[in-house]
Design a protein around this motif. Sequence first.
Motif, PDB file in Angstrom:
ATOM      1  N   ALA A 289      13.249  -0.355 -15.146  1.00 40.90           N
ATOM      2  CA  ALA A 289      13.764   0.953 -15.568  1.00 40.90           C
ATOM      3  C   ALA A 289      12.633   1.860 -16.069  1.00 40.90           C
ATOM      4  CB  ALA A 289      14.815   0.767 -16.668  1.00 40.90           C
ATOM      5  N   PRO A 290      12.832   3.188 -16.000  1.00 38.00           N
ATOM      6  CA  PRO A 290      11.792   4.119 -16.438  1.00 38.00           C
ATOM      7  C   PRO A 290      11.799   4.428 -17.929  1.00 38.00           C
ATOM      8  CG  PRO A 290      13.594   5.348 -15.469  1.00 38.00           C
ATOM      9  CD  PRO A 290      13.961   3.883 -15.341  1.00 38.00           C
ATOM     10  N   LEU A 291      12.863   4.072 -18.628  1.00 40.66           N
ATOM     11  CA  LEU A 291      12.961   4.308 -20.068  1.00 40.66           C
ATOM     12  C   LEU A 291      13.349   2.997 -20.733  1.00 40.66           C
ATOM     13  CD1 LEU A 291      13.025   6.306 -22.490  1.00 40.66           C
ATOM     14  CD2 LEU A 291      15.453   6.658 -22.006  1.00 40.66           C
ATOM     15  N   HIS A 292      12.532   2.545 -21.672  1.00 38.17           N
ATOM     16  CA  HIS A 292      12.769   1.226 -22.263  1.00 38.17           C
ATOM     17  C   HIS A 292      13.297   1.266 -23.691  1.00 38.17           C
ATOM     18  CE1 HIS A 292      10.743  -1.866 -19.462  1.00 38.17           C
ATOM     19  NE2 HIS A 292      11.179  -0.830 -18.759  1.00 38.17           N
ATOM     20  N   MET A 293      13.199   2.394 -24.352  1.00 37.04           N
ATOM     21  CA  MET A 293      13.746   2.469 -25.705  1.00 37.04           C
ATOM     22  C   MET A 293      14.450   3.804 -25.908  1.00 37.04           C
ATOM     23  SD  MET A 293      11.965   2.461 -29.502  1.00 37.04           S
ATOM     24  CE  MET A 293      11.397   0.762 -29.535  1.00 37.04           C
ATOM     25  N   PHE A 294      15.649   3.738 -26.483  1.00 43.38           N
ATOM     26  CA  PHE A 294      16.385   4.938 -26.860  1.00 43.38           C
ATOM     27  C   PHE A 294      16.820   4.730 -28.297  1.00 43.38           C
ATOM     28  CE2 PHE A 294      19.876   8.143 -25.788  1.00 43.38           C
ATOM     29  CZ  PHE A 294      18.975   9.169 -25.574  1.00 43.38           C
ATOM     30  N   THR A 295      16.614   5.721 -29.151  1.00 44.18           N
ATOM     31  CA  THR A 295      16.894   5.543 -30.577  1.00 44.18           C
ATOM     32  C   THR A 295      18.176   6.255 -30.995  1.00 44.18           C
ATOM     33  OG1 THR A 295      15.471   7.431 -31.124  1.00 44.18           O
ATOM     34  CG2 THR A 295      14.474   5.235 -31.189  1.00 44.18           C
ATOM     35  N   ARG A 296      18.767   5.748 -32.084  1.00 42.40           N
ATOM     36  CA  ARG A 296      19.977   6.321 -32.666  1.00 42.40           C
ATOM     37  C   ARG A 296      19.838   6.327 -34.192  1.00 42.40           C
ATOM     38  NH1 ARG A 296      21.451   7.450 -28.111  1.00 42.40           N
ATOM     39  NH2 ARG A 296      23.509   7.122 -27.167  1.00 42.40           N
ATOM     40  N   TYR A 297      20.473   7.304 -34.839  1.00 41.19           N
ATOM     41  CA  TYR A 297      20.599   7.320 -36.293  1.00 41.19           C
ATOM     42  C   TYR A 297      21.931   6.680 -36.683  1.00 41.19           C
ATOM     43  CZ  TYR A 297      16.895  10.900 -36.538  1.00 41.19           C
ATOM     44  OH  TYR A 297      15.719  11.598 -36.450  1.00 41.19           O
ATOM     45  N   ALA A 298      21.919   5.940 -37.796  1.00 45.38           N
ATOM     46  CA  ALA A 298      23.175   5.442 -38.369  1.00 45.38           C
ATOM     47  C   ALA A 298      23.798   6.539 -39.214  1.00 45.38           C
ATOM     48  CB  ALA A 298      22.916   4.206 -39.213  1.00 45.38           C
ATOM     49  N   TYR A 299      25.122   6.706 -39.109  1.00 45.98           N
ATOM     50  CA  TYR A 299      25.820   7.738 -39.872  1.00 45.98           C
ATOM     51  C   TYR A 299      26.561   7.172 -41.089  1.00 45.98           C
ATOM     52  CZ  TYR A 299      24.819  10.995 -36.083  1.00 45.98           C
ATOM     53  OH  TYR A 299      24.181  11.795 -35.150  1.00 45.98           O
ATOM     54  N   GLN A 300      26.549   5.853 -41.229  1.00 45.65           N
ATOM     55  CA  GLN A 300      27.149   5.210 -42.392  1.00 45.65           C
ATOM     56  C   GLN A 300      26.532   3.830 -42.534  1.00 45.65           C
ATOM     57  OE1 GLN A 300      31.074   5.414 -40.319  1.00 45.65           O
ATOM     58  NE2 GLN A 300      31.318   3.295 -40.947  1.00 45.65           N
ATOM     59  N   GLU A 301      26.841   3.144 -43.620  1.00 45.65           N
ATOM     60  CA  GLU A 301      26.362   1.766 -43.759  1.00 45.65           C
ATOM     61  C   GLU A 301      27.098   0.906 -42.745  1.00 45.65           C
ATOM     62  OE1 GLU A 301      27.154  -1.562 -46.968  1.00 45.65           O
ATOM     63  OE2 GLU A 301      25.650  -0.136 -47.730  1.00 45.65           O
ATOM     64  N   ILE A 302      26.339   0.179 -41.934  1.00 50.49           N
ATOM     65  CA  ILE A 302      26.937  -0.596 -40.839  1.00 50.49           C
ATOM     66  C   ILE A 302      26.263  -1.957 -40.746  1.00 50.49           C
ATOM     67  CG2 ILE A 302      27.423  -0.657 -38.349  1.00 50.49           C
ATOM     68  CD1 ILE A 302      26.910   2.427 -38.382  1.00 50.49           C
TER      69      ILE A 302
END
Length: 416
Positions: free
Chosen positions: A302-315
Amino acid sequence: MTELTPPYLAFDPATRQLQLDPHEPAFFLNPYDAYGFLHGVSNAFYWEEFGFWCFGGFDDVNRLLRDRRFGRQNPAGIPDSRGIGQDRSHLRAFDGIEANSMLELEPPVHTRLRTLVNRAFVSRQVERLRPRVEALAHELIDRFDPRGPVDLLPAFASPLPITIIAEMLGVPVEMGPQLLDWSHQMVAMYIHGRTRETEETANLAAGEFADFLRGYVTERRKNPGDDLLSLLISAQEDGQKLSEDEMVSSAILLLNAGHEATVHQTGNAVRSILAQGDDPSRFFTSEEATAATVEECLRFDAPLHMFTRYAYQEIEVAPGIVVQPGQTIGLLLGMANHDPRAFAEPQAFRPDRTDQKNVSFGAGIHFCIGAPLARLELQVSLKTLFERHPRLHLAEQPRFRDTYHFHGLETLAVGF
């Protein structure tokens, strides 16, 4: 599965802490050995160099991409993790583009933007572009120096998608090199270990890119045509239209996303196919075989190996792993696509596999809006290339760029 710990990484099974420099050549040239080892010890780990928890199991990545408790939009009051320090005044133009990019937004704004852009995008009926993509592929191949070798990246992989997306938007095709330059400078913002110089260059590119597009938006308002920019201007949803800032951000996103990943994927796919030996055109004997081959290329490298996300609550993301609001998680798409729990022989290139699936385009509300176009371009360009040159072979060993989490080649020299 890799049995031994690769010598360039250290993993503590008790804390699930990973030490792995993403600029280590043994890693970015072939991340799959590290992924194989990690699949064997833990699909979830704290990657110290990035400073956040990462997930590489296929089911986890697929689930977390769809989990609305995570998102792309930076929660209010939490410093942007992509910044160098707290002062971002030197990134005003870049941040202005990002502030209106649907890739960085969540509902309800994301929903409105995507609905408007998707309506314009779909109205082009991507399938209608097939003859144009095929004709362009032949034109580019006709220009190859028959004596070889030819670097396929600038000669084929880059000009094809940038020409198509420029034509769709209605901007001059001859601006292609400049559009590529702006795009590369902006995308460098997402590479690990960027510098102040990288940021200033990206900000300058963002400002110039936006000014260029504003001129075309003004022109299209006066003289609309049969192009995507005109359609973005006229598109409405419940009486609402895109603002000029939203239009410019959307056009930049479509231009950047419309070629960046496709260029990398084309190069990776050619390399993967040639590595199988024999006649490469055997993978393109029918429409079904061609589509299956492209899907396997997307999974395999694949051409993209990392995608990031923010947490919106304690999980509690996984047993024993709790993230707090505003913290980042990393979703490792390339690792997920090689999960032995999801794929039989994940390291094998098998277009006929019955467990074909991938997360290369993401999942959930941020699933790549250009996926149908990317698939069509890959199907047509690869089939045309290998039918025209069934004896295509590598003229030298290709080398991947030091740009994790983007995964693409520096050069791809081939002979005929």
